[in-house]
Write a protein that holds these residues in place. Structure first.
Motif, mmCIF file in Angstrom:
data_model
loop_
_atom_site.group_PDB
_atom_site.id
_atom_site.type_symbol
_atom_site.label_atom_id
_atom_site.label_comp_id
_atom_site.label_asym_id
_atom_site.label_seq_id
_atom_site.Cartn_x
_atom_site.Cartn_y
_atom_site.Cartn_z
ATOM 1 N N ILE A 90 1.019 -0.859 0.072
ATOM 2 C CA ILE A 90 -0.043 0.611 -0.361
ATOM 3 C C ILE A 90 1.134 1.227 -0.061
ATOM 4 O O ILE A 90 1.519 1.322 0.500
ATOM 5 C CB ILE A 90 -0.851 -0.111 1.714
ATOM 6 N N LEU A 91 0.419 2.773 -0.496
ATOM 7 C CA LEU A 91 1.254 3.511 -0.775
ATOM 8 C C LEU A 91 -0.147 4.684 -0.674
ATOM 9 O O LEU A 91 -1.067 4.587 -0.912
ATOM 10 C CB LEU A 91 1.562 3.635 -2.309
ATOM 11 N N VAL B 2 -2.948 2.440 -3.956
ATOM 12 C CA VAL B 2 -2.589 3.915 -3.810
ATOM 13 C C VAL B 2 -3.789 4.733 -2.938
ATOM 14 O O VAL B 2 -4.815 4.609 -3.379
ATOM 15 C CB VAL B 2 -1.947 4.555 -4.570
ATOM 16 N N LEU B 3 -3.229 4.999 -1.784
ATOM 17 C CA LEU B 3 -4.446 5.720 -0.974
ATOM 18 C C LEU B 3 -4.124 6.850 -1.501
ATOM 19 O O LEU B 3 -3.187 7.524 -0.560
ATOM 20 C CB LEU B 3 -4.770 5.003 0.499
ATOM 21 N N ARG C 154 -5.309 8.661 -10.503
ATOM 22 C CA ARG C 154 -5.869 6.722 -10.625
ATOM 23 C C ARG C 154 -4.614 6.281 -11.748
ATOM 24 O O ARG C 154 -4.605 5.269 -12.290
ATOM 25 C CB ARG C 154 -7.093 7.182 -10.498
ATOM 26 N N ALA C 155 -4.803 7.851 -13.162
ATOM 27 C CA ALA C 155 -4.281 7.095 -14.123
ATOM 28 C C ALA C 155 -2.619 6.858 -13.692
ATOM 29 O O ALA C 155 -2.087 6.391 -15.075
ATOM 30 C CB ALA C 155 -4.074 8.643 -15.495
ATOM 31 N N VAL C 156 -2.031 7.385 -13.440
ATOM 32 C CA VAL C 156 -0.765 6.858 -13.031
ATOM 33 C C VAL C 156 -0.778 5.837 -12.226
ATOM 34 O O VAL C 156 0.521 4.870 -12.572
ATOM 35 C CB VAL C 156 0.227 8.237 -12.207
ATOM 36 N N ALA C 157 -1.437 6.006 -11.159
ATOM 37 C CA ALA C 157 -1.765 4.395 -10.654
ATOM 38 C C ALA C 157 -1.952 3.177 -11.456
ATOM 39 O O ALA C 157 -1.236 1.902 -11.058
ATOM 40 C CB ALA C 157 -2.591 4.418 -9.612
ATOM 41 N N SER C 158 -2.664 3.332 -11.968
ATOM 42 C CA SER C 158 -2.873 2.277 -13.593
ATOM 43 C C SER C 158 -1.957 2.210 -14.401
ATOM 44 O O SER C 158 -1.830 0.395 -14.757
ATOM 45 C CB SER C 158 -5.075 3.166 -14.280
ATOM 46 N N VAL C 159 -1.600 2.751 -14.685
ATOM 47 C CA VAL C 159 -0.471 3.058 -15.382
ATOM 48 C C VAL C 159 0.722 1.716 -14.898
ATOM 49 O O VAL C 159 1.571 1.006 -15.257
ATOM 50 C CB VAL C 159 0.192 3.720 -15.963
ATOM 51 N N ILE D 9 -4.787 0.144 -8.207
ATOM 52 C CA ILE D 9 -5.984 0.561 -7.628
ATOM 53 C C ILE D 9 -5.719 1.963 -7.053
ATOM 54 O O ILE D 9 -4.718 2.130 -5.463
ATOM 55 C CB ILE D 9 -6.270 -0.586 -6.768
ATOM 56 N N ALA D 10 -6.153 3.248 -7.347
ATOM 57 C CA ALA D 10 -6.192 3.703 -6.376
ATOM 58 C C ALA D 10 -7.573 4.255 -5.978
ATOM 59 O O ALA D 10 -8.630 3.837 -6.327
ATOM 60 C CB ALA D 10 -6.010 5.951 -7.309
#
Length: 105
Positions: free
Chosen positions: A3-4, A51-52, A65-70, A74-75
């Motif tokens: 988790i981040l 990513v919280l 969310r887009a950066v996390a998805s790449v 999951i954001a």
């Protein structure tokens, strides 16, 4: 599960990460929790599962969310009262629900 927790400057995320770690230990849930900022997310060298995102970053959530998805993560946007969760138990429940929801997608 890795988790981040991200916030604007890294301070609030540090408190949430500490509380989440404690709640996970009490509940027997194996978690690796780190705190950071949006820049931390962009510079990750190892993937995280979730990513919280601090509630004060709501206006930046789509970008996060887009950066996390790449990165294959999951954001999840934390609720506005997330910092009031003094023992981390509500955040742990939110995390568990997000993980379950992603497994069904």
């Amino acid at each position: 599960m890795r988790i981040l927790v991200v916030c604007g400057a890294g301070a609030s995320s540090t408190f949430v990460a500490q509380r989440l770690r404690s709640a996970a230990v009490r509940s027997g849930v194996p978690l690796e929790v780190a705190a950071g900022t949006e820049d931390t997310l962009a510079g990750l060298t190892e993937p995280v599962d979730i990513v919280l995102v601090g509630p004060h970053l709501e206006s930046a959530f789509d970008r996060v969310r887009a950066v996390a998805s790449v990165a294959g993560s999951i954001a999840v946007l934390l609720p506005s009262d997330a910092f009031e969760d003094r023992d981390g138990s509500r955040i742990l429940q939110l995390l568990t629900a997000a993980r379950a929801a992603s497994a069904t997608e």
